[in-house]
Motif scaffolding. Structure first.
Motif, PDB file in Angstrom:
ATOM      1  N   SER A   2       0.930   7.242   4.532  1.00 21.43           N
ATOM      2  CA  SER A   2       2.279   7.695   4.853  1.00 21.43           C
ATOM      3  C   SER A   2       3.094   6.583   5.496  1.00 21.43           C
ATOM      4  N   LEU A   3       4.379   6.853   5.700  1.00 19.01           N
ATOM      5  CA  LEU A   3       5.255   5.904   6.362  1.00 19.01           C
ATOM      6  C   LEU A   3       5.284   6.123   7.862  1.00 19.01           C
ATOM      7  N   LYS A   4       4.376   6.892   8.365  1.00 13.67           N
ATOM      8  CA  LYS A   4       4.262   7.202   9.782  1.00 13.67           C
ATOM      9  C   LYS A   4       3.937   5.936  10.580  1.00 13.67           C
ATOM     10  N   LYS A   5       4.425   5.867  11.810  1.00 15.02           N
ATOM     11  CA  LYS A   5       4.073   4.762  12.701  1.00 15.02           C
ATOM     12  C   LYS A   5       2.751   5.101  13.384  1.00 15.02           C
ATOM     13  N   TYR A  12      -4.579   5.631  12.203  1.00 22.17           N
ATOM     14  CA  TYR A  12      -4.363   5.030  10.879  1.00 22.17           C
ATOM     15  C   TYR A  12      -5.403   5.564   9.892  1.00 22.17           C
ATOM     16  N   SER A  15      -5.135   9.006   8.292  1.00 28.55           N
ATOM     17  CA  SER A  15      -4.095   9.216   7.279  1.00 28.55           C
ATOM     18  C   SER A  15      -4.566   8.868   5.859  1.00 28.55           C
ATOM     19  N   ASN A  45       1.780  -2.060  11.729  1.00 31.49           N
ATOM     20  CA  ASN A  45       1.397  -0.719  11.310  1.00 31.49           C
ATOM     21  C   ASN A  45       0.092  -0.676  10.507  1.00 31.49           C
ATOM     22  N   TRP A  61      -4.439   0.549   0.363  1.00 29.53           N
ATOM     23  CA  TRP A  61      -3.375   0.827  -0.598  1.00 29.53           C
ATOM     24  C   TRP A  61      -3.929   1.748  -1.681  1.00 29.53           C
TER      25      TRP A  61
END
Length: 120
Positions: A2-5, A12, A15, A45, A61
């Motif tokens: 995700s684009l979550k911080k 991390y 996710s 990140n 990725w």
């Protein structure tokens, strides 16, 4: 991913998909065992390992694990990286191939020694 911080490596990792998580945990363990004195953190990140500066980063990725040992880490191991996609600062390890954990650890150790010799 995700684009979550992210604020921790555990956050991390939580996710990731099952396949990404399996690979990321193996890489995390290989790096942690190779450079136990390094601090595990999040930087840009993604998981990062620091000792007198950043040693390496990695990121999961869709089709590969990205390993980021800075340009010096790639140059020092260029001959052993011929079968992988490599750019100036990144190596792509496809999920469809066996993970070269010894190489990942060797690169992390190389970067540790490089940073140890810094005059900071």
């Amino acid at each position: 991913m995700s684009l979550k911080k992210f604020f921790s490596v555990g956050e991390y990792l939580s996710s990731l998909t099952d396949q990404q998580l399996l690979v990321a945990e193996q890489v995390r363990q290989a790096i942690s065992q190779a450079v136990p004195e390094a601090e595990e953190t999040i930087s840009y990140n993604m998981p990062a390992y620091k000792f007198k500066g950043v040693l390496v980063y990695f990121a999961a990725w869709k089709n590969h694990l990205g390993y980021y040992p800075l340009p010096s880490g790639i140059e020092a191991f260029r001959d052993q990286l011929k079968e992988y996609e490599v750019s100036k600062g990144a190596i792509q390890f496809p999920y469809s191939h066996p993970l070269p954990l010894q190489l990942i650890a060797d690169i992390a150790r190389f970067r540790l020694e490089e940073n140890r010799s810094k005059k900071k």
